[in-house]
Design a protein around this motif. Structure first.
Motif, mmCIF file in Angstrom:
data_model
loop_
_atom_site.group_PDB
_atom_site.id
_atom_site.type_symbol
_atom_site.label_atom_id
_atom_site.label_comp_id
_atom_site.label_asym_id
_atom_site.label_seq_id
_atom_site.Cartn_x
_atom_site.Cartn_y
_atom_site.Cartn_z
ATOM 1 N N ASN A 35 0.842 -1.194 0.000
ATOM 2 C CA ASN A 35 0.000 0.000 0.000
ATOM 3 C C ASN A 35 0.879 1.246 0.000
ATOM 4 O O ASN A 35 1.903 1.296 0.694
ATOM 5 N N ALA A 36 0.474 2.246 -0.767
ATOM 6 C CA ALA A 36 1.206 3.513 -0.814
ATOM 7 C C ALA A 36 0.212 4.659 -0.770
ATOM 8 O O ALA A 36 -0.920 4.537 -1.239
ATOM 9 N N ALA A 37 0.645 5.766 -0.189
ATOM 10 C CA ALA A 37 -0.174 6.979 -0.175
ATOM 11 C C ALA A 37 0.734 8.162 -0.462
ATOM 12 O O ALA A 37 1.856 8.238 0.059
ATOM 13 N N HIS A 38 0.255 9.068 -1.316
ATOM 14 C CA HIS A 38 1.072 10.219 -1.710
ATOM 15 C C HIS A 38 0.183 11.464 -1.714
ATOM 16 O O HIS A 38 -0.948 11.417 -2.211
ATOM 17 N N PRO A 39 0.681 12.576 -1.158
ATOM 18 C CA PRO A 39 -0.157 13.787 -1.072
ATOM 19 C C PRO A 39 -0.676 14.257 -2.419
ATOM 20 O O PRO A 39 -1.801 14.761 -2.514
ATOM 21 N N GLN A 40 0.119 14.137 -3.482
ATOM 22 C CA GLN A 40 -0.311 14.590 -4.802
ATOM 23 C C GLN A 40 -0.896 13.461 -5.653
ATOM 24 O O GLN A 40 -1.882 13.646 -6.364
ATOM 25 N N GLU A 41 -0.271 12.288 -5.607
ATOM 26 C CA GLU A 41 -0.667 11.202 -6.501
ATOM 27 C C GLU A 41 -1.791 10.329 -5.957
ATOM 28 O O GLU A 41 -2.364 9.528 -6.698
ATOM 29 N N GLY A 42 -2.120 10.466 -4.672
ATOM 30 C CA GLY A 42 -3.206 9.688 -4.096
ATOM 31 C C GLY A 42 -2.745 8.346 -3.562
ATOM 32 O O GLY A 42 -1.548 8.095 -3.401
ATOM 33 N N ASP A 43 -3.725 7.492 -3.282
ATOM 34 C CA ASP A 43 -3.438 6.189 -2.696
ATOM 35 C C ASP A 43 -3.200 5.139 -3.783
ATOM 36 O O ASP A 43 -3.784 5.202 -4.864
ATOM 37 N N GLY A 44 -2.351 4.169 -3.452
ATOM 38 C CA GLY A 44 -2.078 3.078 -4.378
ATOM 39 C C GLY A 44 -2.043 1.751 -3.661
ATOM 40 O O GLY A 44 -1.817 1.681 -2.452
ATOM 41 N N ARG A 45 -2.282 0.686 -4.428
ATOM 42 C CA ARG A 45 -2.291 -0.647 -3.834
ATOM 43 C C ARG A 45 -1.894 -1.677 -4.894
ATOM 44 O O ARG A 45 -2.388 -1.627 -6.031
ATOM 45 N N GLY A 98 -3.908 6.386 -7.243
ATOM 46 C CA GLY A 98 -4.613 7.642 -7.442
ATOM 47 C C GLY A 98 -5.983 7.498 -8.069
ATOM 48 O O GLY A 98 -6.377 8.316 -8.903
ATOM 49 N N GLY A 99 -6.717 6.447 -7.689
ATOM 50 C CA GLY A 99 -8.047 6.245 -8.235
ATOM 51 C C GLY A 99 -8.079 5.542 -9.573
ATOM 52 O O GLY A 99 -9.145 5.224 -10.095
ATOM 53 N N ARG A 100 -6.911 5.299 -10.174
ATOM 54 C CA ARG A 100 -6.834 4.565 -11.436
ATOM 55 C C ARG A 100 -6.428 3.127 -11.149
ATOM 56 O O ARG A 100 -5.521 2.878 -10.366
ATOM 57 N N SER A 101 -7.096 2.200 -11.802
ATOM 58 C CA SER A 101 -6.786 0.792 -11.584
ATOM 59 C C SER A 101 -6.475 0.121 -12.915
ATOM 60 O O SER A 101 -6.751 0.670 -13.988
ATOM 61 N N LEU A 102 -5.911 -1.068 -12.818
ATOM 62 C CA LEU A 102 -5.564 -1.839 -14.002
ATOM 63 C C LEU A 102 -6.617 -2.929 -14.164
ATOM 64 O O LEU A 102 -6.592 -3.925 -13.445
#
Length: 242
Positions: free
Chosen positions: A27-37, A62-66
């Motif tokens: 899991n990752a979170a970034h102030p500009q890029e958003g959350d990732g998993r 960042g709300g985009r998924s594969l």
């Protein structure tokens, strides 16, 4: 043994493991890029030949998924990648794309999925924690039904990366780019001296990264096969497909 000796022994033992399975969540979170998993599993085999089968069920940032996730099979000198979004991008006509390892550097998209393999790699992540100067035992716990000893500590990123082979260091720094100084970790080691679970977390300037990996099936047979030839095409060049 002292906790640091247990980690050193685990690193040595993992380098001798010929097969294993790992389930992982990053899991990752970034102030500009958003959350990732990223969530998935990997089968690994070092003998008689190196082979890896990586399945990513969830890949998002960042709300985009594969859609449909991703699959990568490394076998011999070739890597086979199955990602619908990548096929759409490069105009491939078959489900799988085959790329020679000597050409992977020419394809940033394929290299992206290969980098996930290193994040799941048992030998690499075990070597990272040996850089810890403060690890200590915090008790005995059960992991997936097995008795383990739980160790907790931290390691400085720069010192940890230097524990890796020279050709692995640059990618490891990229994977840990969201960590400023120290990574906190917990590792659960079974009686055979091999880890069953590893959790790591860290952050930098509001960004955070945490990963949890479960290891099992040490030295048990694994079945890693290349996809059927009629489902495989080469990476298209100059807009043409094979």
């Amino acid at each position: 043994m002292a906790a640091s000796e247990v980690l050193a022994q685990a690193a040595q033992k993992t380098s001798q493991v010929s097969t294993y399975t790992v389930d992982a969540v990053v899991n990752a979170a970034h102030p500009q890029e958003g959350d990732g998993r990223v969530q998935g599993r990997m089968l690994y085999q070092s003998k008689p030949d190196l082979a890896v089968d990586l399945t990513l069920d969830t890949v998002g940032m960042g709300g985009r998924s594969l859609p449909g996730g991703a699959r990568a099979v490394l076998q011999g000198d070739n890597v086979y990648v199955k990602v619908q979004a990548l096929n759409d991008l490069v105009g491939a006509t078959k489900p799988w794309i085959k790329v020679s390892l000597s050409e992977v550097g020419d394809s940033a998209q394929v290299n992206q999925y290969l980098s996930q393999i290193q994040q799941f790699d048992l030998a690499n992540v075990t070597k990272l924690v040996t850089a810890s100067q403060d690890v200590q035992s915090v008790g005995n716990e059960s992991v997936n039904g097995e008795d383990t000893t739980h160790y907790s500590g931290s390691f400085p990123v720069d010192a940890a990366v230097q524990q890796l082979p020279a050709d692995k260091q640059e990618q490891a720094r990229t994977n840990l780019a969201q960590v400023k100084d120290d990574v906190k970790f917990d590792v659960w080691v079974a009686a055979d001296g091999l880890p069953r679970k590893l959790a790591m977390s860290g952050g930098k300037e509001g960004a955070t990264l945490d990963a949890t990996l479960f290891f099992k099936g040490y030295n048990e047979p694994v079945n890693i096969a290349a996809p059927p030839a009629d489902q495989v095409g080469d990476l298209p060049r100059n807009g043409t497909t094979n």
